[in-house]
Design an enzyme around this catalytic site. Structure first.
Site, mmCIF file in Angstrom:
data_model
loop_
_atom_site.group_PDB
_atom_site.id
_atom_site.type_symbol
_atom_site.label_atom_id
_atom_site.label_comp_id
_atom_site.label_asym_id
_atom_site.label_seq_id
_atom_site.Cartn_x
_atom_site.Cartn_y
_atom_site.Cartn_z
ATOM 1 N N HIS A 155 -8.328 -33.525 -6.800
ATOM 2 C CA HIS A 155 -9.178 -33.200 -5.663
ATOM 3 C C HIS A 155 -8.458 -33.376 -4.323
ATOM 4 O O HIS A 155 -8.948 -32.906 -3.297
ATOM 5 C CB HIS A 155 -10.484 -34.006 -5.699
ATOM 6 N N ASP A 185 -9.065 -35.055 -13.161
ATOM 7 C CA ASP A 185 -8.807 -35.195 -11.723
ATOM 8 C C ASP A 185 -7.400 -35.711 -11.449
ATOM 9 O O ASP A 185 -7.186 -36.548 -10.566
ATOM 10 C CB ASP A 185 -9.836 -36.114 -11.068
ATOM 11 N N GLY A 256 -9.071 -41.600 1.443
ATOM 12 C CA GLY A 256 -7.629 -41.500 1.623
ATOM 13 C C GLY A 256 -6.841 -42.266 0.584
ATOM 14 O O GLY A 256 -5.648 -42.035 0.422
ATOM 15 N N ASN A 257 -7.485 -43.197 -0.132
ATOM 16 C CA ASN A 257 -6.828 -43.889 -1.236
ATOM 17 C C ASN A 257 -6.741 -43.030 -2.492
ATOM 18 O O ASN A 257 -6.043 -43.390 -3.443
ATOM 19 C CB ASN A 257 -7.558 -45.187 -1.593
ATOM 20 N N SER A 258 -7.463 -41.918 -2.499
ATOM 21 C CA SER A 258 -7.484 -41.065 -3.683
ATOM 22 C C SER A 258 -6.072 -40.682 -4.111
ATOM 23 O O SER A 258 -5.279 -40.173 -3.311
ATOM 24 C CB SER A 258 -8.266 -39.780 -3.401
ATOM 25 N N GLY A 314 -15.447 -27.841 -31.135
ATOM 26 C CA GLY A 314 -16.458 -26.787 -31.042
ATOM 27 C C GLY A 314 -17.865 -27.258 -31.349
ATOM 28 O O GLY A 314 -18.618 -26.545 -32.025
ATOM 29 N N VAL A 315 -18.233 -28.433 -30.863
ATOM 30 C CA VAL A 315 -19.594 -28.931 -31.072
ATOM 31 C C VAL A 315 -20.158 -29.492 -29.777
ATOM 32 O O VAL A 315 -19.417 -30.003 -28.948
ATOM 33 C CB VAL A 315 -19.643 -30.037 -32.154
ATOM 34 N N GLN A 316 -21.460 -29.355 -29.614
ATOM 35 C CA GLN A 316 -22.169 -30.100 -28.578
ATOM 36 C C GLN A 316 -22.691 -31.361 -29.247
ATOM 37 O O GLN A 316 -23.312 -31.298 -30.309
ATOM 38 C CB GLN A 316 -23.316 -29.273 -28.006
#
Length: 525
Positions: A155, A185, A256-258, A314-316
């Site tokens: 991000h 992320d 800003g630490n991201s 391939g499963v929910q």
């Protein structure tokens, strides 16, 4: 008093007081020993009045973090990006940031003195059309190799048209984005032209709760800032993505630490600072780090091919709670229950069905659905996997070959735009006395426009009934009850009576709602 200003609290003073009293006790004992050394008398040893541990503490200066910081700080960088606002990129950028949109005193200070605007972003071109402006964002990162590879957050560099990094000594370099992974992320960037950058390594082991941690980064664009704390918790799921497994720390991190590192006392990176919980916009001592073990796997793939490929089952799936376990005859509320195997997926080809519970992968027990997702994601497409499955009241083992997780997979919902009406409505309450009640009005799906052809549409919900307490709503479609497909109200009654006769306290419903298909265990009222 400004709510954002947090002076030393009474709690902090209470923490400091025992240390102060311990030192005063040592001085008092030494004073007694000195008084006992009268002329012509013998001098008593102060150690006889104090414990060995206390005496050692008095002779040893408190340990600090200065040596550790001197070792690792040169490898930490500030990351500055420019983003073209055209085509709503800025809106997308802000949506993907972990930083809160709320102002803090630093935001107010920055605007007042002409620095960054909200979220640490410098705003250019006041008065320019909203459709085309440039903004900048700032985050943190750290070198992981001498030849210029560095890690930061996705991000931070998402939609960046240019990336600059500033080292601890103020030297500025241009960097390029090698690859990103939105699901965790993480991002890998590269600075060209040098082979002797200072760098740090990832830790081999996950830290323990209570271990010291030191965070270094670029909060509010200040650069080179060091904070310290402990590991507060582990395995946190904050709803940020499908593979959430965050380390929680209380070392203060802010906007800003991201992308910056969190270090253990050996100078190894235990996590990448990514998110904060903040009602105010500033640090309240709850930060979240991507574990080093996850970062190592992702960064290796980004360096090798610029993207990340993951195994695909391939499963929910959803977690197994106590009610679901009881309705299925499982001894423990563990594993992942399959809501829906996707057509043509490895799971479907291997015979895994809705209602099956995956309890182990390659012999290792699975705690819940999120652990299953994380485990499968670490495996390469094409890997052979053995799954332990609870299928219709019995255990079995299934072996299959993983596919490759698509970059984007959209779930389709037949009832997305459908609305339930009263046509063909049948109240389950018309059943004979003794039939368990769910508190629902039901109608065959084929008689309700937009609901598809399978199952029963919920047309009414008794707000005091057991189904309402489990979140079932008007417009939901019940596909099966107790593991069997239902097409009529009579089917539902039959399965409810069968569950009651079997001594079950709850019955398992497969429910298709507006956003997903899931299993719900409803108490037998």
């Amino acid at each position: 008093m400004n709510d954002h200003v947090n002076p030393v609290s009474s709690n902090m003073r209470s923490v400091l007081r025992p240390r102060r009293l311990a030192l005063l006790g040592t001085v008092a004992a030494l004073g007694v020993a000195m008084l006992a050394a009268a002329p012509g008398g013998s001098l008593f040893n102060a150690a006889s009045f104090t414990s060995p541990a206390l005496a050692a503490e008095a002779n040893q200066a408190p340990a600090g973090f200065a040596d550790l910081v001197a070792k690792v700080k040169p490898a930490v960088i500030s990351v500055r990006v420019k983003i073209d606002q055209d085509n709503d990129k800025r809106a997308m950028f802000q949506q993907n940031r972990m930083d809160s949109d709320e102002d803090t005193p630093f935001d107010q200070f920055s605007r007042e003195f002409g620095f960054r605007g909200p979220n640490g972003m410098q705003q250019f071109g006041k008065g320019m059309p909203q459709r085309h402006r440039q903004v900048t964002g700032e985050g943190s990162g750290f070198f992981i190799s001498a030849d210029g590879y560095a890690v930061t957050n996705n991000h931070v560099v998402d939609h960046a048209e240019s990336v600059q990094v500033t080292m601890d000594d103020g030297t500025v370099y241009t960097a390029k984005v090698v690859g990103t992974d939105p699901k965790t992320d993480l991002a890998l960037i590269k600075v060209e032209g040098k082979k002797d950058f200072p760098f740090v390594k990832f830790a081999d082991a996950r830290p323990r709760i209570g271990d010291w941690v030191v965070a270094v980064g670029n909060p509010f664009g200040l650069g080179g800032t060091v904070t310290a704390g402990i590991v507060s918790a582990s395995g946190r799921d904050i709803g940020a993505g499908p593979y959430d497994d965050y380390i929680q720390i209380d070392a203060p991190i802010n906007k800003g630490n991201s992308g910056g590192p969190a270090f253990d006392m050996n100078g190894n990176v235990i996590g990448v600072n990514t998110a904060i919980f903040s009602p105010s916009g500033g640090s309240v001592g709850i930060g979240f780090d991507i574990p080093a073990q996850t970062a190592k796997l992702v960064v290796a793939q980004l360096k090798d091919k610029g993207s990340v490929t993951r195994g695909w089952l391939g499963v929910q799936v959803q977690p197994v709670n106590a009610d679901i376990a009881d309705s299925l005859g499982l001894k423990e509320a563990k594993g992942a229950i399959v809501d829906n195997p996707q057509d043509g997926s490895p799971a479907a080809k291997a015979g895994i069905e809705a209602g099956d519970v995956i309890t182990a992968v390659n012999g290792t027990a699975i705690k819940d659905s999120r652990e299953l997702a994380r485990t499968i994601s670490t495996m390469a497409p094409g890997s052979s996997v053995k799954l332990d499955v609870w299928h219709k009241g019995a255990a079995k083992t299934v072996t299959l070959t993983l596919g490759e997780l698509p970059n984007e997979r959209q779930a389709k919902n037949d009832a997305k735009n459908g609305k339930a009406d009263d046509k063909g409505k049948a109240d389950e309450g018309q059943a004979q006395p003794g039939t368990p009640r769910l508190g629902l009005g039901l109608a065959p799906a084929g008689e309700v426009q937009g609901a598809g052809q399978k199952g029963l549409v919920v047309t009414q919900v008794d707000p005091e009934g057991p189904a309402a307490q489990r979140g079932i709503q008007t417009g939901d479609v019940i596909l099966n009850v107790g593991g069997k497909a239902v097409a009529s109200v009579g089917d539902v009654r039959s399965e409810l009576m069968q569950a009651k006769s079997a001594g079950k306290r709850s019955v398992l419903l497969q429910v298709k709602s507006a956003d997903a298909t899931k299993f719900v265990a409803v108490p037998l009222g």
